[in-house]
Design a protein around this motif. Structure first.
Motif, PDB file in Angstrom:
ATOM      1  N   LYS A 321       1.059  -1.148  -0.016  1.00  0.00           N
ATOM      2  CA  LYS A 321       0.204  -0.121   0.170  1.00  0.00           C
ATOM      3  C   LYS A 321       0.790   1.251   0.000  1.00  0.00           C
ATOM      4  N   ASN A 322       2.014   1.263  -0.646  1.00  0.00           N
ATOM      5  CA  ASN A 322       2.806   2.444  -0.576  1.00  0.00           C
ATOM      6  C   ASN A 322       2.675   3.145  -2.188  1.00  0.00           C
ATOM      7  N   GLU A 323       2.617   4.216  -2.166  1.00  0.00           N
ATOM      8  CA  GLU A 323       2.355   4.995  -3.538  1.00  0.00           C
ATOM      9  C   GLU A 323       3.882   5.305  -4.325  1.00  0.00           C
ATOM     10  N   GLN A 324       3.626   4.938  -5.326  1.00  0.00           N
ATOM     11  CA  GLN A 324       4.920   5.196  -6.378  1.00  0.00           C
ATOM     12  C   GLN A 324       4.223   6.124  -7.439  1.00  0.00           C
ATOM     13  N   ARG A 325       4.905   7.229  -7.504  1.00  0.00           N
ATOM     14  CA  ARG A 325       4.257   8.165  -8.446  1.00  0.00           C
ATOM     15  C   ARG A 325       5.184   8.215  -9.624  1.00  0.00           C
ATOM     16  N   GLU A 326       4.189   8.254 -10.866  1.00  0.00           N
ATOM     17  CA  GLU A 326       4.934   8.287 -12.088  1.00  0.00           C
ATOM     18  C   GLU A 326       4.340   9.380 -12.705  1.00  0.00           C
ATOM     19  N   VAL A 327       5.235  10.118 -13.573  1.00  0.00           N
ATOM     20  CA  VAL A 327       4.815  11.308 -14.283  1.00  0.00           C
ATOM     21  C   VAL A 327       3.988  11.230 -15.693  1.00  0.00           C
ATOM     22  N   ILE A 328       2.933  11.613 -15.809  1.00  0.00           N
ATOM     23  CA  ILE A 328       2.133  11.474 -16.983  1.00  0.00           C
ATOM     24  C   ILE A 328       2.102  13.115 -17.657  1.00  0.00           C
ATOM     25  N   GLN A 329       1.794  12.902 -18.901  1.00  0.00           N
ATOM     26  CA  GLN A 329       1.760  14.233 -19.824  1.00  0.00           C
ATOM     27  C   GLN A 329       0.140  14.836 -19.937  1.00  0.00           C
ATOM     28  N   SER A 330      -0.564  13.458 -19.916  1.00  0.00           N
ATOM     29  CA  SER A 330      -2.216  13.853 -20.020  1.00  0.00           C
ATOM     30  C   SER A 330      -2.579  12.616 -19.359  1.00  0.00           C
ATOM     31  N   ILE A 331      -4.027  12.669 -19.270  1.00  0.00           N
ATOM     32  CA  ILE A 331      -4.787  11.491 -18.646  1.00  0.00           C
ATOM     33  C   ILE A 331      -4.656  10.348 -19.491  1.00  0.00           C
ATOM     34  N   ASP A 332      -4.379  10.293 -20.666  1.00  0.00           N
ATOM     35  CA  ASP A 332      -4.436   9.357 -21.897  1.00  0.00           C
ATOM     36  C   ASP A 332      -3.209   8.399 -21.486  1.00  0.00           C
ATOM     37  N   ASP A 333      -2.243   8.806 -20.718  1.00  0.00           N
ATOM     38  CA  ASP A 333      -0.904   8.261 -20.387  1.00  0.00           C
ATOM     39  C   ASP A 333      -1.606   7.040 -19.201  1.00  0.00           C
ATOM     40  N   ILE A 334      -2.563   7.364 -18.645  1.00  0.00           N
ATOM     41  CA  ILE A 334      -3.004   6.239 -17.655  1.00  0.00           C
ATOM     42  C   ILE A 334      -2.941   4.786 -18.072  1.00  0.00           C
ATOM     43  N   TYR A 335      -3.193   4.568 -19.605  1.00  0.00           N
ATOM     44  CA  TYR A 335      -3.244   3.276 -20.242  1.00  0.00           C
ATOM     45  C   TYR A 335      -1.981   2.778 -20.230  1.00  0.00           C
ATOM     46  N   LYS A 336      -1.007   3.557 -19.962  1.00  0.00           N
ATOM     47  CA  LYS A 336       0.185   3.133 -20.087  1.00  0.00           C
ATOM     48  C   LYS A 336       0.698   2.121 -18.849  1.00  0.00           C
ATOM     49  N   PHE A 337      -0.037   2.163 -17.851  1.00  0.00           N
ATOM     50  CA  PHE A 337      -0.080   1.658 -16.507  1.00  0.00           C
ATOM     51  C   PHE A 337      -0.984   0.724 -16.159  1.00  0.00           C
ATOM     52  N   GLU A 338      -1.580  -0.007 -17.303  1.00  0.00           N
ATOM     53  CA  GLU A 338      -2.590  -1.014 -17.224  1.00  0.00           C
ATOM     54  C   GLU A 338      -2.347  -2.192 -16.323  1.00  0.00           C
ATOM     55  N   GLU A 339      -0.986  -2.680 -16.512  1.00  0.00           N
ATOM     56  CA  GLU A 339      -0.683  -3.996 -15.847  1.00  0.00           C
ATOM     57  C   GLU A 339      -0.549  -3.485 -14.330  1.00  0.00           C
ATOM     58  N   GLN A 340       0.008  -2.122 -13.944  1.00  0.00           N
ATOM     59  CA  GLN A 340       0.247  -1.937 -12.565  1.00  0.00           C
ATOM     60  C   GLN A 340      -1.048  -1.918 -11.742  1.00  0.00           C
ATOM     61  N   LEU A 341      -2.079  -1.208 -12.621  1.00  0.00           N
ATOM     62  CA  LEU A 341      -3.419  -1.149 -11.832  1.00  0.00           C
ATOM     63  C   LEU A 341      -4.199  -2.683 -11.637  1.00  0.00           C
ATOM     64  N   LEU A 342      -3.947  -3.414 -12.736  1.00  0.00           N
ATOM     65  CA  LEU A 342      -4.610  -4.923 -12.506  1.00  0.00           C
ATOM     66  C   LEU A 342      -3.825  -5.541 -11.418  1.00  0.00           C
ATOM     67  N   ASN A 343      -2.628  -5.332 -11.219  1.00  0.00           N
ATOM     68  CA  ASN A 343      -1.710  -6.050 -10.022  1.00  0.00           C
ATOM     69  C   ASN A 343      -2.291  -5.459  -8.764  1.00  0.00           C
ATOM     70  N   THR A 344      -2.494  -4.133  -8.528  1.00  0.00           N
ATOM     71  CA  THR A 344      -2.960  -3.531  -7.156  1.00  0.00           C
ATOM     72  C   THR A 344      -4.493  -4.408  -7.082  1.00  0.00           C
ATOM     73  N   VAL A 345      -5.036  -4.543  -7.751  1.00  0.00           N
ATOM     74  CA  VAL A 345      -6.579  -5.426  -7.601  1.00  0.00           C
ATOM     75  C   VAL A 345      -6.293  -6.705  -7.171  1.00  0.00           C
ATOM     76  N   THR A 346      -5.264  -7.444  -7.940  1.00  0.00           N
ATOM     77  CA  THR A 346      -4.876  -8.741  -7.381  1.00  0.00           C
ATOM     78  C   THR A 346      -4.441  -8.815  -6.202  1.00  0.00           C
ATOM     79  N   PHE A 347      -3.604  -7.820  -5.546  1.00  0.00           N
ATOM     80  CA  PHE A 347      -3.119  -7.792  -4.279  1.00  0.00           C
ATOM     81  C   PHE A 347      -4.366  -7.779  -3.285  1.00  0.00           C
ATOM     82  N   TYR A 348      -5.359  -7.144  -3.568  1.00  0.00           N
ATOM     83  CA  TYR A 348      -6.371  -7.260  -2.624  1.00  0.00           C
ATOM     84  C   TYR A 348      -7.306  -8.438  -2.464  1.00  0.00           C
ATOM     85  N   MET A 349      -7.275  -8.842  -3.748  1.00  0.00           N
ATOM     86  CA  MET A 349      -8.291 -10.110  -4.058  1.00  0.00           C
ATOM     87  C   MET A 349      -7.320 -11.242  -3.575  1.00  0.00           C
ATOM     88  N   ASN A 350      -6.196 -11.322  -3.291  1.00  0.00           N
ATOM     89  CA  ASN A 350      -5.412 -12.189  -2.812  1.00  0.00           C
ATOM     90  C   ASN A 350      -5.255 -12.162  -1.178  1.00  0.00           C
TER      91      ASN A 350
END
Length: 350
Positions: A321-350
């Motif tokens: 539950k530590n926060e790691q900040r990543e720079v984005i140029q626009s909100i469209d860059d959120i799609y670049k972090f799809e894998e990390q976002l899905l991994n966070t869900v997996t942490f809670y499900m496990n």
């Protein structure tokens, strides 16, 4: 807290087993030895917990106390046990003899449910008639647990316990006297207050009248004090709740949710809906960041968007539950972090 849990666990065991316990020996093994063990003494070490300890007195030989607890080769507590169904009032004299013979400062009389601790406050090496600590283990109170903790092996200090025993014993006796006077005022008690408010002669008739008045006045006084404390506590709680509401409203009034933040939220939902129902993905805006949570639970952050500063960031959450900040140029860059976002869900499900 550990001692409290252990004592309550033993109390539950006693309530379950007592109807099946028929002898004094069974009481010792099922109820008393576990209590001694909870105090930190090794019941399997015959040099620390000595069963059938000899307590001969003068010409009277063969006297044995059920257990003697030793520390540094010195008996610090003798324990006399009775069947759990027995009334302890009938066995003080037996323990009285053992106390004098063993030269210990503390004695315990118990039937595995009721515990009575004695010492020698009134005359050295002569056990007091009344215990300084008494409790029912199946209905134990927090203040009693605090006193019991002083007999734990890790805390045991003869001088400290003796000094505290005096306060415990006499406070208990005073409280008992007060309770008796409140229930049925004695003649001396009634006369004490009658003389303060009545200048005439206290005849039997007047004493009878004042007995009722004193009883009524004291109970009303106690009732008033209880009500005053309750009202004070309720008023304080109401004031605190009002302050909390004001603080929340003030905090909320400073938060402005932008369309860009909402669009970023919709992108995160589009990514996470592959693993989560959309109703479980909730946003909560703050002055510092735009939070996206699982089940609207602040302790389950999915990510954070920092979009109202010169440099935009997405805060990714790891398994700790530590926060790691990543720079984005626009909100469209959120799609670049799809894998990390899905991994966070997996942490809670496990």
């Amino acid at each position: 807290m550990e001692l409290q849990n252990q004592l309550k666990a033993l109390a539950e065991k006693i309530n379950k087993l007592k109807d099946k316990i028929e002898t004094e020996e069974s009481t010792k093994h099922a109820f008393v030895l576990p209590f001694i063990n909870i105090l930190g003494f090794d019941t399997f070490n015959p040099t620390e917990v000595v069963p059938e300890f000899t307590a001969d007195l003068g010409l009277k030989k063969g006297e044995k106390v059920d257990y003697a607890i030793f520390q540094d080769n010195t008996p610090i507590l003798i324990v006399e046990c009775k069947n759990w169904i027995e009334n302890l009032d009938n066995h003080n004299s037996q323990l009285f003899r053992y106390f004098h013979a063993t030269k210990t400062r503390f004695a315990l009389l118990t039937n595995g449910i009721n515990y009575r601790f004695y010492t020698d406050l009134e005359q050295v090496n002569k056990m007091d008639e009344k215990p300084f600590l008494e409790f029912d283990i199946t209905n134990i109170k927090d203040n009693e647990i605090h006193e019991i903790s002083k007999f734990h092996k890790s805390n045991f200090d003869v001088a400290k316990i003796v000094n505290n025993a005096s306060s415990l014993k006499y406070t208990k006796e005073i409280k008992k006297s007060i309770s008796e006077e409140l229930t049925e005022p004695s003649r001396q008690f009634v006369k004490l207050f009658a003389n303060k408010v009545y200048s005439g002669r206290l005849t039997e008739k007047m004493m009878d009248e004042f007995t009722g008045l004193v009883h009524k006045a004291f109970n009303q006084t106690i009732s008033d004090k209880v009500n005053n404390r309750l009202n004070a506590a309720l008023n304080k709680e109401a004031e605190k709740q009002q302050e909390d509401v004001v603080e929340v409203e003030a905090e909320q009034s400073k938060v402005i949710t932008t369309e860009e933040e909402l669009e970023g939220f919709r992108i995160v939902v589009a990514i996470l809906r592959r693993k989560l129902p959309t109703h479980r993905i909730v946003h909560r805006d703050t002055q510092s960041y735009f939070g996206i949570l699982l089940d609207d639970n602040n302790r389950k952050p999915l990510c954070r968007l920092h979009l109202n500063t010169g440099t935009k960031y997405i805060g990714l959450i790891d398994k700790d539950k530590n926060e790691q900040r990543e720079v984005i140029q626009s909100i469209d860059d959120i799609y670049k972090f799809e894998e990390q976002l899905l991994n966070t869900v997996t942490f809670y499900m496990n």
